[in-house]
Each structure stands twice: as C-alpha cells, then as structure tokens.
Write a protein that holds these residues in place. Structure first.
Motif, PDB file in Angstrom:
ATOM      1  N   PRO A  43       0.911  -1.264   0.133  1.00  0.00           N
ATOM      2  CA  PRO A  43      -0.192  -0.040   0.008  1.00  0.00           C
ATOM      3  C   PRO A  43       0.780   1.206   0.208  1.00  0.00           C
ATOM      4  O   PRO A  43       1.780   1.217   0.522  1.00  0.00           O
ATOM      5  N   ILE A  44       0.655   2.182  -0.791  1.00  0.00           N
ATOM      6  CA  ILE A  44       1.193   3.572  -0.985  1.00  0.00           C
ATOM      7  C   ILE A  44       0.958   4.417   0.185  1.00  0.00           C
ATOM      8  O   ILE A  44      -0.267   4.684   0.654  1.00  0.00           O
ATOM      9  N   ASP A  45       2.421   5.053   0.798  1.00  0.00           N
ATOM     10  CA  ASP A  45       2.125   5.885   1.601  1.00  0.00           C
ATOM     11  C   ASP A  45       2.545   7.420   1.071  1.00  0.00           C
ATOM     12  O   ASP A  45       3.847   7.084   0.566  1.00  0.00           O
ATOM     13  N   ASP A  46       1.880   8.244   0.995  1.00  0.00           N
ATOM     14  CA  ASP A  46       2.130   9.256   0.179  1.00  0.00           C
ATOM     15  C   ASP A  46       2.884  10.445   0.956  1.00  0.00           C
ATOM     16  O   ASP A  46       3.375  11.406   0.668  1.00  0.00           O
ATOM     17  N   SER A  47       3.328  10.021   2.281  1.00  0.00           N
ATOM     18  CA  SER A  47       4.074  11.158   3.273  1.00  0.00           C
ATOM     19  C   SER A  47       5.374  11.767   2.658  1.00  0.00           C
ATOM     20  O   SER A  47       5.735  12.858   2.890  1.00  0.00           O
ATOM     21  N   PRO A  48       6.070  10.580   1.804  1.00  0.00           N
ATOM     22  CA  PRO A  48       7.380  11.342   1.412  1.00  0.00           C
ATOM     23  C   PRO A  48       7.196  12.092  -0.087  1.00  0.00           C
ATOM     24  O   PRO A  48       8.400  12.526  -0.467  1.00  0.00           O
ATOM     25  N   THR A  49       6.253  12.306  -0.491  1.00  0.00           N
ATOM     26  CA  THR A  49       5.873  12.854  -1.697  1.00  0.00           C
ATOM     27  C   THR A  49       6.671  14.056  -2.012  1.00  0.00           C
ATOM     28  O   THR A  49       7.461  14.376  -2.871  1.00  0.00           O
ATOM     29  N   GLU A 139      -0.673  -3.080  -5.219  1.00  0.00           N
ATOM     30  CA  GLU A 139      -1.405  -2.666  -3.943  1.00  0.00           C
ATOM     31  C   GLU A 139      -2.082  -1.069  -4.148  1.00  0.00           C
ATOM     32  O   GLU A 139      -2.442  -0.563  -3.335  1.00  0.00           O
ATOM     33  N   GLY A 140      -1.109  -0.480  -5.047  1.00  0.00           N
ATOM     34  CA  GLY A 140      -1.400   0.980  -5.363  1.00  0.00           C
ATOM     35  C   GLY A 140      -0.817   1.280  -6.505  1.00  0.00           C
ATOM     36  O   GLY A 140       0.169   0.428  -7.052  1.00  0.00           O
ATOM     37  N   THR A 141      -1.012   2.566  -6.969  1.00  0.00           N
ATOM     38  CA  THR A 141      -0.378   2.914  -8.421  1.00  0.00           C
ATOM     39  C   THR A 141      -0.103   4.341  -8.421  1.00  0.00           C
ATOM     40  O   THR A 141      -0.793   5.180  -7.987  1.00  0.00           O
ATOM     41  N   LEU A 142       1.065   4.835  -8.898  1.00  0.00           N
ATOM     42  CA  LEU A 142       1.655   5.782  -8.880  1.00  0.00           C
ATOM     43  C   LEU A 142       1.938   6.168 -10.292  1.00  0.00           C
ATOM     44  O   LEU A 142       2.555   5.547 -10.905  1.00  0.00           O
ATOM     45  N   VAL A 143       1.175   7.379 -10.815  1.00  0.00           N
ATOM     46  CA  VAL A 143       1.295   7.705 -12.299  1.00  0.00           C
ATOM     47  C   VAL A 143       1.880   9.002 -12.448  1.00  0.00           C
ATOM     48  O   VAL A 143       1.401  10.232 -11.662  1.00  0.00           O
ATOM     49  N   PHE A 144       2.818   9.367 -13.149  1.00  0.00           N
ATOM     50  CA  PHE A 144       3.442  10.525 -13.645  1.00  0.00           C
ATOM     51  C   PHE A 144       2.747  10.796 -14.957  1.00  0.00           C
ATOM     52  O   PHE A 144       2.653   9.916 -15.634  1.00  0.00           O
TER      53      PHE A 144
END
Length: 466
Positions: A43-49, A139-144
């Motif tokens: 699962p993605i943790d967005d805190s370091p974004t 478990e999650g997707t990061l899209v640029f």
C-alpha cells in the motif's frame, strides 16, 4: 500559454528555446502526454511525496520548473517559475469497501479521465497521481503524467530513474538488457558498396512512399473520425515472458522487436477478423517509433545534460511507416510468417535514410511556414495512419520508489489522433504490452484476448518448428 497584458509574452533573460519537436507536441494542432504508471507491491504511503519531488525530481532539469511561453514572433521558450507542488499532486478518492476487481475498474476509469484532460499551460507541464487502492496488478499505483514537450521517453525515464533506486541494493546502478548481439564483423569493400547502394535505393523508395501515401482505410481498429485524440482512451495490457519470446526469436532469427511486432500484427488480424463480418482486407499502417540517438541504453543525468553529449535532453526519434500484412483468414496462415515478414519489412526500412529525410522535410516546413504549420503536418501524419507502436527497455532488477517496491510498470502516450496506441516495456524478464484504445469503439478485452492467442499460436509453432 502564459501571456502578458498585450496577449504575448516578452522574452526575458534566462529563457531557453523550446525544441522544434517540443513545439509540435504542444501546439494548436495537438497536445501529447505520457502516462507512466508504477504498480506498488505494498500500500502506498504518500507522506514522502513532497520531499521526493522537491529534492530529487525538480532538480533533474529546469523544464520541470518552467512553463512554455510565446513571444510576438511566435517563438516559444521555457521560462522558470516558482513551483507550487500542491498544484501538481493529485490523490483521488474512490468509494470505500469495494472489491479488488471494482477498484481495478475505478483505476482504469481514472486513467481514462486524466488521459483526456488537457494540461494547464500556466504551470509546469507535469502531474503526479497517487492512487491508494489495490488493483489486480498492484496494491497501489503511482502515475506520472508528463507532457511530451518536456522530452522523449529516453530522457523522461532517465529523469524518473534519478528518483528511483534498486530494491536489492540502492547503492548500485540499474542494469539493462543489451540491444546488441555482440560485435559485428568488418564488412568487405564490396559489401560496403552493396550496402550503400541498398541504402540509396531503399531511401528513395521509402521517402517517396511516405510522401505519396494516402489515408488508411477505416477499419475495426481505426475509426478515422475527426478529433479522435479528444476521445477517452481505455488502457489495458498483458504480460509476456521474455524467455518464451527469445525461444521464438531463435527459431526465426532477428530480434525480440521483430517477434513482438509479428505477434502484434497477427493479434490485430485476429481481432479485425472477429469484428469484420465481410472478411475485407484493410489498408492499414503502423508508425513504429525509432530512437535516433547513437546510444542504446539509459545514461546518467550527468551524461544527458553534458554539452554536446551523445544523448542530450530532448526529443530524438523518428517514425517508420510499416504496412500491416493483409490476411483474410489469419488462422490459416503460419504464425511465424508474421514475424518473418515483420523482420524483413523493418530491416528494409531501417536500412534507409528516409527517417532523416522526413526530419529534414519537417524542419524545412518549420523554417518556411512556422512551427504551427509543421505541427499540423505531424498531426496529419499520425491521423492518416492506424496505430503507433513504441517500446522501451526497462531494468533487470526490481526498482523501489520512496520505500515502495515496484511489482510492474508501464507507459502510454495520450493525445494522439489515432484509435489505437501500443507500447511495450521490459522489466525483470517480462514484457508488458499496453494498449490505449478508443473507448466504445475498440473492444479492449477482445483485443487483449486476440493478442494472447497470437502469442500462444506463435509459441506453439516455434516449439513444433524443426
């Protein structure tokens, strides 16, 4: 475009010129973007974004902190601006309590939505979308979402890899499959003369054909409707094992690209046959993307940014026009024949200078009539063909983004005036083939099924081949 009160921007010191191709891709004729999706194992943790974007991504290149402006003469430049990172980060919210299958569909619909949306011109031309829901492939997707005016796939992925580490050992660089089969033998004088003659003949034929080629037929994979680039695109994919593709390659020679191109051509024929009750053979052409750089693998950012380097930042590619083979009943044709034909056709077209002559023609149009007219010429070239095929080489090792190990990743080009775009990306011994299909026109599930069948047919014949 950002403009002054007079309607035009006054050029300022520090502005950098936009490359011709960058101007074509961000013009009144078209706006082309790349979606690059990384599927996480956890699962993605967005805190370091914000820290990753501020400290790793933005410093990669000034273009990530610049907007495109135009002066009174129509010349476009990149201008540095202050970046508000919150404007570029998007975290969608889906209904709670759904099944993985339902979240997979939500993710597909979300990609369709952002692929259709135009990027704002008053801020740098990139976005990041953090989808914190499981799918069938992660478990999650990061899209640029990156505008193609920023650079081609080679430079954009080199930029992204500056923010990505190897999962097994972050201190080590990634390694990539070699695109060559060893050292080539030295040609004799007569062989060199024969090759030069062949290049000359092929150049004349291919360049002439590209000039007189008409519009492709409407078909089950080409609607031919005006404004197709503004219609929603559905993204779907399948994964093929490179080991089995190499087995096919050994049977027929050539390259992995020849094999996968043959599979795509056979799969398209199977799909057209299912969708076409009249058994008509259509005139269809694929634009196969060709890297015109003198290097065959990713380089460090230091090498890319080096003045007069072999692989400078920007868009450096051309298109090969490859006609799709015609077959009224592809199931009665030997599958490996599609690979042999693809190998023969692509080898002939690569053995010419037509790509560079087309580039010179485009540059002549730009100098004589301006970048907007040249952009319309590029748009027309894409519009009159059936599909585009593009491929990238990914690392052999598992990658990790801010502590998130990546199960798989893929990319798709959106904003192209075609009903079908196919991209390929290798990663950890597998090849991800992704399809961008015009929604409600192409049946994406049937298309993927036909591609799987084409691969099975080809692999079975290769195993039986003696």
């Amino acid at each position: 475009m950002m403009s002054s009160e007079e309607g035009w921007s006054v050029r300022q010191e520090g502005d950098e010129p936009v490359s011709p191709t960058g101007q074509y891709f961000n013009s009144s004729a078209m706006s082309v973007c790349v979606l690059s999706a990384f599927e996480s194992e956890v699962p993605i943790d967005d805190s370091p974004t914000m820290d990753v974007l501020r400290n790793l991504f933005l410093p990669v290149n000034p273009r990530f902190s610049s907007i495109m402006v135009e002066d009174k003469k129509g010349e476009k430049t990149w201008r540095r601006v202050t970046v508000n990172l919150e404007d570029h980060v998007n975290i969608p919210v889906f209904p709670s309590g759904l099944t993985v299958e339902a979240y997979h569909k939500c993710t597909q619909d979300y990609l369709t939505k952002i692929g259709t949306e135009m990027m704002r011109q008053d801020r740098p031309l990139w976005e990041i979308h953090i989808i914190k829901y499981p799918t069938l492939t992660g478990e999650g997707t990061l899209v640029f979402k990156l505008h193609h005016a920023l650079g081609d796939g080679f430079t954009l992925y080199s930029a992204l890899f500056s923010c990505i580490k190897r999962a097994d050992d972050p201190s080590l660089p990634f390694t990539f499959p070699s695109r060559t089969d060893g050292k080539k033998r030295e040609l004799s004088l007569w062989e060199k003369a024969a090759r030069s003659l062949s290049v000359g003949i092929n150049t004349g034929l291919e360049f002439g054909w590209s000039l007189i080629k008409g519009e492709d037929d409407r078909s089950p994979i080409r609607s031919g409707d005006p404004g197709v680039e503004f219609r929603p695109v559905v993204i779907s994919s399948l994964i093929l094992p490179l080991e089995k593709l190499r087995e096919i390659k050994i049977k027929v020679g050539g390259t992995i690209n020849d094999v996968i191109t043959g599979i795509i051509f056979l799969g398209l024929q199977l799909y057209v046959q299912k969708e076409n009750d009249q058994s008509v053979a259509f005139n269809s052409t694929a634009l196969v993307l060709l890297n015109t750089r003198v290097v065959n693998t990713y380089q460090s950012l230091q090498e890319i940014m080096k003045p007069n380097g072999k692989s400078p930042w920007g868009n450096q590619f051309g298109f090969l026009h490859v006609p799709l083979p015609k077959s009224y009943d592809p199931e009665r044709v030997k599958p490996l024949d599609f690979v042999r034909q693809a190998k023969k056709t692509i080898a002939r077209k690569k053995n010419s200078l037509a790509v560079f002559l087309n580039g010179m023609l485009l540059e002549t149009i730009r100098k004589m009539k301006g970048s907007e007219v040249a952009a319309k010429y590029v748009h027309g070239t894409l519009r009159d063909t059936t599909l585009t095929i593009s491929n990238m080489v990914g690392p052999l090792e598992k990658l990790e983004i801010a502590g998130h190990k990546c199960r798989s990743y893929y990319f798709m080009v959106v904003g192209v005036p075609q009903s079908l775009t196919i991209t390929m990306l290798s990663y950890m011994g597998k090849l991800r083939v992704t399809f961008g299909t015009e929604k409600d026109f192409i049946n994406e599930q049937r298309l993927v099924s036909c591609m799987e069948k084409a691969f099975d047919m080809m692999y079975q014949e290769a195993r039986d081949y003696k």
